[in-house]
Design a protein around this motif. Structure first.
Motif, PDB file in Angstrom:
ATOM      1  N   ARG A 267     -12.531  -1.042  15.416  1.00  6.51           N
ATOM      2  CA  ARG A 267     -11.974  -1.673  14.086  1.00  6.51           C
ATOM      3  C   ARG A 267     -13.205  -1.244  13.135  1.00  6.51           C
ATOM      4  O   ARG A 267     -12.948  -0.816  12.069  1.00  6.51           O
ATOM      5  N   ALA A 268     -14.219  -1.786  13.659  1.00 10.34           N
ATOM      6  CA  ALA A 268     -15.608  -1.601  12.547  1.00 10.34           C
ATOM      7  C   ALA A 268     -15.876  -0.133  12.535  1.00 10.34           C
ATOM      8  O   ALA A 268     -16.149   0.168  11.403  1.00 10.34           O
ATOM      9  N   ASP A 269     -15.847   0.660  13.281  1.00 13.94           N
ATOM     10  CA  ASP A 269     -16.053   2.074  13.265  1.00 13.94           C
ATOM     11  C   ASP A 269     -15.057   2.844  12.476  1.00 13.94           C
ATOM     12  O   ASP A 269     -15.477   3.586  11.762  1.00 13.94           O
ATOM     13  N   TRP A 270     -13.894   2.601  12.521  1.00 17.52           N
ATOM     14  CA  TRP A 270     -12.846   2.974  11.636  1.00 17.52           C
ATOM     15  C   TRP A 270     -13.105   2.692  10.285  1.00 17.52           C
ATOM     16  O   TRP A 270     -12.903   3.286   9.318  1.00 17.52           O
ATOM     17  N   GLN A 271     -13.304   1.242  10.157  1.00 15.33           N
ATOM     18  CA  GLN A 271     -13.627   0.723   8.719  1.00 15.33           C
ATOM     19  C   GLN A 271     -14.708   1.532   8.202  1.00 15.33           C
ATOM     20  O   GLN A 271     -14.758   2.014   7.051  1.00 15.33           O
ATOM     21  N   ASP A 272     -15.815   2.062   8.935  1.00 12.29           N
ATOM     22  CA  ASP A 272     -17.046   2.897   8.509  1.00 12.29           C
ATOM     23  C   ASP A 272     -16.637   4.238   7.952  1.00 12.29           C
ATOM     24  O   ASP A 272     -17.355   4.950   7.342  1.00 12.29           O
ATOM     25  N   LEU A 273     -15.438   4.748   8.530  1.00  9.51           N
ATOM     26  CA  LEU A 273     -15.019   5.815   8.022  1.00  9.51           C
ATOM     27  C   LEU A 273     -14.516   5.996   6.485  1.00  9.51           C
ATOM     28  O   LEU A 273     -14.508   7.075   5.952  1.00  9.51           O
ATOM     29  N   GLY A 274     -14.414   4.882   5.989  1.00  7.31           N
ATOM     30  CA  GLY A 274     -14.186   4.752   4.592  1.00  7.31           C
ATOM     31  C   GLY A 274     -12.678   5.502   4.279  1.00  7.31           C
ATOM     32  O   GLY A 274     -12.531   6.125   3.141  1.00  7.31           O
ATOM     33  N   PHE A 275     -11.682   5.186   5.062  1.00  5.67           N
ATOM     34  CA  PHE A 275     -10.456   5.950   4.788  1.00  5.67           C
ATOM     35  C   PHE A 275      -9.770   5.295   3.614  1.00  5.67           C
ATOM     36  O   PHE A 275      -9.850   4.000   3.786  1.00  5.67           O
ATOM     37  N   ASP A 276      -9.013   6.102   2.785  1.00  5.60           N
ATOM     38  CA  ASP A 276      -8.465   5.383   1.501  1.00  5.60           C
ATOM     39  C   ASP A 276      -7.144   6.139   1.525  1.00  5.60           C
ATOM     40  O   ASP A 276      -6.792   7.414   1.153  1.00  5.60           O
ATOM     41  N   ALA A 277      -6.103   5.230   1.873  1.00 11.94           N
ATOM     42  CA  ALA A 277      -4.839   5.637   2.401  1.00 11.94           C
ATOM     43  C   ALA A 277      -4.266   6.240   1.020  1.00 11.94           C
ATOM     44  O   ALA A 277      -3.539   7.419   0.908  1.00 11.94           O
ATOM     45  N   ALA A 278      -4.293   5.707  -0.049  1.00 14.48           N
ATOM     46  CA  ALA A 278      -3.801   6.047  -1.503  1.00 14.48           C
ATOM     47  C   ALA A 278      -4.295   7.322  -1.949  1.00 14.48           C
ATOM     48  O   ALA A 278      -3.627   8.419  -2.247  1.00 14.48           O
ATOM     49  N   GLU A 279      -5.523   7.701  -1.550  1.00  8.71           N
ATOM     50  CA  GLU A 279      -6.250   9.019  -1.798  1.00  8.71           C
ATOM     51  C   GLU A 279      -5.648  10.160  -0.852  1.00  8.71           C
ATOM     52  O   GLU A 279      -5.179  11.245  -1.328  1.00  8.71           O
ATOM     53  N   PHE A 280      -5.537   9.720   0.487  1.00  9.20           N
ATOM     54  CA  PHE A 280      -5.119  10.502   1.561  1.00  9.20           C
ATOM     55  C   PHE A 280      -3.686  11.020   1.061  1.00  9.20           C
ATOM     56  O   PHE A 280      -3.287  12.321   1.145  1.00  9.20           O
ATOM     57  N   HIS A 288       2.079   5.530  -1.850  1.00  9.80           N
ATOM     58  CA  HIS A 288       2.167   4.165  -1.068  1.00  9.80           C
ATOM     59  C   HIS A 288       2.323   4.413   0.383  1.00  9.80           C
ATOM     60  O   HIS A 288       3.306   5.171   0.763  1.00  9.80           O
ATOM     61  N   PRO A 289       1.751   3.782   1.292  1.00  9.77           N
ATOM     62  CA  PRO A 289       1.676   3.713   2.584  1.00  9.77           C
ATOM     63  C   PRO A 289       3.118   2.914   2.723  1.00  9.77           C
ATOM     64  O   PRO A 289       3.395   1.983   2.359  1.00  9.77           O
ATOM     65  N   VAL A 290       3.942   3.482   3.851  1.00  7.28           N
ATOM     66  CA  VAL A 290       5.246   3.043   3.952  1.00  7.28           C
ATOM     67  C   VAL A 290       5.294   2.115   5.362  1.00  7.28           C
ATOM     68  O   VAL A 290       6.309   1.729   5.851  1.00  7.28           O
ATOM     69  N   GLY A 291       4.242   1.985   6.021  1.00  6.81           N
ATOM     70  CA  GLY A 291       4.339   1.436   7.256  1.00  6.81           C
ATOM     71  C   GLY A 291       4.289  -0.014   7.375  1.00  6.81           C
ATOM     72  O   GLY A 291       4.674  -0.507   6.325  1.00  6.81           O
ATOM     73  N   GLU A 292       4.045  -0.758   8.617  1.00 12.91           N
ATOM     74  CA  GLU A 292       4.299  -2.080   8.591  1.00 12.91           C
ATOM     75  C   GLU A 292       3.213  -2.926   7.769  1.00 12.91           C
ATOM     76  O   GLU A 292       2.073  -2.440   7.557  1.00 12.91           O
ATOM     77  N   THR A 293       3.731  -3.697   7.117  1.00 12.49           N
ATOM     78  CA  THR A 293       2.852  -4.647   6.307  1.00 12.49           C
ATOM     79  C   THR A 293       1.749  -5.300   7.115  1.00 12.49           C
ATOM     80  O   THR A 293       1.739  -5.454   8.377  1.00 12.49           O
ATOM     81  N   GLY A 294       0.673  -5.272   6.275  1.00 10.16           N
ATOM     82  CA  GLY A 294      -0.536  -6.190   7.168  1.00 10.16           C
ATOM     83  C   GLY A 294      -1.327  -5.108   7.939  1.00 10.16           C
ATOM     84  O   GLY A 294      -2.292  -5.493   8.666  1.00 10.16           O
TER      85      GLY A 294
END
Lengths: 461, 461
Positions: A267-280, A288-294
């Motif tokens: 979780r920490a490693d992936w956090q470090d990747l700086g992924f921005d769903a809105a930008e992606f 808007h991401p449509v997956g499960e809330t949370g």
């Protein structure tokens, strides 16, 4: 084990011979090896033969091997005493429809200049012909410079990856002795989205289903029968609308059995990747991401299962209008699976869900389209660290361990049938439009990809 | 006004000349006048010209009249002092897909022997070329026997009935003086299901809509985006699944405004028809009425509104499987309307319902496909009784007043624009497979249909 001057000579040879390598790739891309369409069976075979001839030219003992479907290409380097590695790629490609959305013919590859540098455009450029040629070109350069490869190799190329790999498992079982190696190298994944080199250490599984709902024994006039007779499209639509609830959760009983939460470390490693769903999503025109809330965006695509409708058809779909109440309706759907979810159990639950929506004067028929579990690699194997270092050196950036939302069932098959782990290393980019019109592969991916493999070969030798 | 010997001569001439009449019908059926498909525009025109030439040969002043779409054919008998009647039919036909389900080519009509007697099979045999030729042959026989028709006629033939009649209303408005008559005869309906002659006194209206839902600006790989990016098929499916509730009721606000219950008289008449919904459905391989609970089968198809999905398409629908998350999905839907339901208000409510299901990063586009209100005739006009008597005489059975679930918007247009009522008399049978593969028309329908019109002409003269 590494000898820097030996590697650097190989790398500079790859640089010098890039134009010839691109001509070879173009030749390969001109073969329309669409495996899912029976009309292209001859082209799929032609692609296998092209590849086999290339490998023979590099001194491999290569052959086109029959299966009940499209053939495999298997090649061996002359045996030595060195540690054997297996390389895998697939020479088949996705269908091209909708053809009207391609800017140029999909099987006439061209080099194009773009804002991100030059790319080669055409069906299969990234998935997977361009990728598999990165390691073939690395082998060629090693042979050219040093007369031999730094390690023994077994090569396996499949022609059914885009159509569910029906022949792969039987072929691996029947040829297990011949194919067994210490480690598999699979080149069918991508860089991390910002161009950082990456090794994919977990993959979602896949379950495909096709559904055919049938009602009356003929198409009916909706004036004469509408309101009285069952409408197969409506029945299908009702069944598919309730597989997920409003919160994005799949409603099938037992569906989430085996889904695993991320470790704190990952979780920490992936956090470090700086992924921005809105930008992606913005890159493909969405917000808007449509997956499960949370759930974070990376969790949604790498570590959470999903249900997607991949195709649907029924009734009149041509120009104009036809007030038909059709005899049948069809859909193709798939689940992406994570953790230890059992595809066969989910298939049973899905079919039961659909059957419950079918009135007793209608029928439903199911066609299974492949089932594979999710994979998670054991990164404590020292080969992971060695390959990661070689990758980091070539790209000048620290390579990352990432996940992938797609399925590469062959990794699970290698583990289960041949007892070996896989290094999933590839150079695709998120904007390669694989499976879409106008697929491309960046020349940087192709050139640095080949050089990466040249270095990894040395590092693992 | 009737002179029995005058009529009987016409009837026996029709009997004697049936073989020639069938050859003319076959020639007409060979023209593939599919109005909804732009590729057939030339064929539609050829059918208009064929019909025009036939009518000129019978002494009518006939012409092919341009519209922004397919042409109209208008014909007049030489003016006398007699009461003018208008006859209407349509010379266009439905598309033939799925072509594979036809036993023979749809535009190569043949006479076939069946358990119910001989039939003529081909697209348009019953809907509406075979039907409209019943009155054309009646005119021919009157002319042959008596040198003249018993009444003045205006004939109007449309080439866009199967594609929503976009040009009809403007044409009626622009040519109202020329077309105005005391009464319209529309031959595009059927016998009651047991073969009893019938006059259709109420028709459902129709509202057609096409929906296009768009998400990402390209097709996506469901591995890379599944679970994160909106899926237009799922959005469309969710919207269409909730138009009706589990009890078969349409959920749109205000949808049932104007829906009328049956009068006690009509309920009793329909009861007398002995309709058996289970038997009716069994003929097409089904068992259970699916309409609203608490309604009889005839109410469901004749007096209750409904919602049907007529076509749906999205994503990959070819052979094999493709894990695509498509950029768009489409559906064609229609409502059948009763009473005084307002199609435009329902269109607004339907679009609002769909829009509410569209996330703000996706779009929806609507294309309207025709809107017509339901019609109910005033059977107290003495022409109804006169025509009913003529029909009963020809068929040897009491003709019935029935409803129809289909829409014949032209009846409403004649009332609204030309101020005249319509007699809806036709000879189709429930098993004619109109709009389906293997359409046919019974020779009994064709022969007795022509004789019926010969008698009705005399009765109304």
């Amino acid at each position: 084990m590494q000898d820097d001057s030996r590697i650097e000579d190989v790398v500079s040879t790859l640089e010098a011979q890039l134009p010839e390598a691109l001509e070879r790739l173009k030749e390969f891309l001109r073969i329309p090896s669409v495996s899912t369409d029976p009309a292209h069976a001859g082209d799929v075979r032609a692609a296998a033969e092209w590849l086999c001839a290339e490998l023979q030219g590099l001194g491999f003992l290569a052959s086109v091997r029959p299966t009940p479907g499209h053939p495999m290409v298997v090649a061996h380097s002359p045996k030595g005493n060195r540690r054997p590695l297996l390389f895998y790629g697939h020479y088949d490609v996705q269908p091209v429809d909708p053809l009207a959305l391609w800017d140029r013919p999909p099987f006439e590859p061209m080099i194009e200049e773009t804002a991100d540098g030059p790319v080669i455009r055409g069906r299969g450029a990234a998935d997977d012909k361009g990728q598999l040629m990165t390691f073939v070109e690395a082998f060629r350069a090693w042979k050219t410079v040093h007369g031999a490869l730094p390690t023994d190799l077994v090569l396996l190329f499949e022609g059914e990856e885009e159509s569910g790999s029906p022949s792969l498992q039987p072929f691996l079982r029947e040829n297990a002795e011949e194919l067994r190696a210490d480690l598999a190298m699979i080149c069918d994944t991508g860089l991390y989205s910002d161009g950082r080199p990456a090794m994919t250490t977990q993959l979602r599984g896949l379950l495909g289903e096709e559904i055919v709902v049938r009602g009356a024994d003929r198409d009916l006039h909706s004036g004469s029968f509408g309101g009285l007779a069952a409408n197969p499209i409506q029945i299908l639509v009702n069944a598919l609308a309730t597989v997920k609830d409003a919160g994005g959760h799949v409603t099938l009983p037992g569906f989430y059995d085996g889904v695993e939460e991320l470790s704190d470390e990952l979780r920490a490693d992936w956090q470090d990747l700086g992924f921005d769903a809105a930008e992606f999503l913005a890159r493909v025109g969405l917000k808007h991401p449509v997956g499960e809330t949370g759930r974070t965006g990376l969790e949604m695509v790498w570590n959470r299962p999903t249900f997607e409708i991949n195709g649907i058809t029924g009734g009149y779909t041509g120009d104009g209008f036809k007030t038909v109440l059709p005899a049948e309706a069809r859909a193709k759907v798939s689940f992406r699976l994570t953790g230890t979810q059992n595809p066969e159990a989910i298939r049973v639950a899905f079919r039961a869900h659909v059957r419950a929506a079918i009135p007793d004067d209608c029928t439903v028929e199911f066609h299974g389209h492949g089932a594979s579990r999710a994979s998670r690699m054991d990164t404590s194997d020292p080969a992971f660290a060695a390959a990661k270092q070689a990758l980091s050196q070539e790209w000048g950036r620290e390579a990352a361990y990432i996940g992938a939302g797609g399925s590469i069932p062959v990794a699970g098959d290698f583990k289960e049938i041949l007892g070996m782990d896989s290094l999933l290393i590839g150079f695709g980019r998120d904007d390669d439009r694989i499976h879409s019109p106008n697929e491309k592969y960046n020349l940087e991916s192709f050139a640095k990809g080949a050089r990466s493999w040249a270095r990894i070969l040395a590092a693992l030798a």
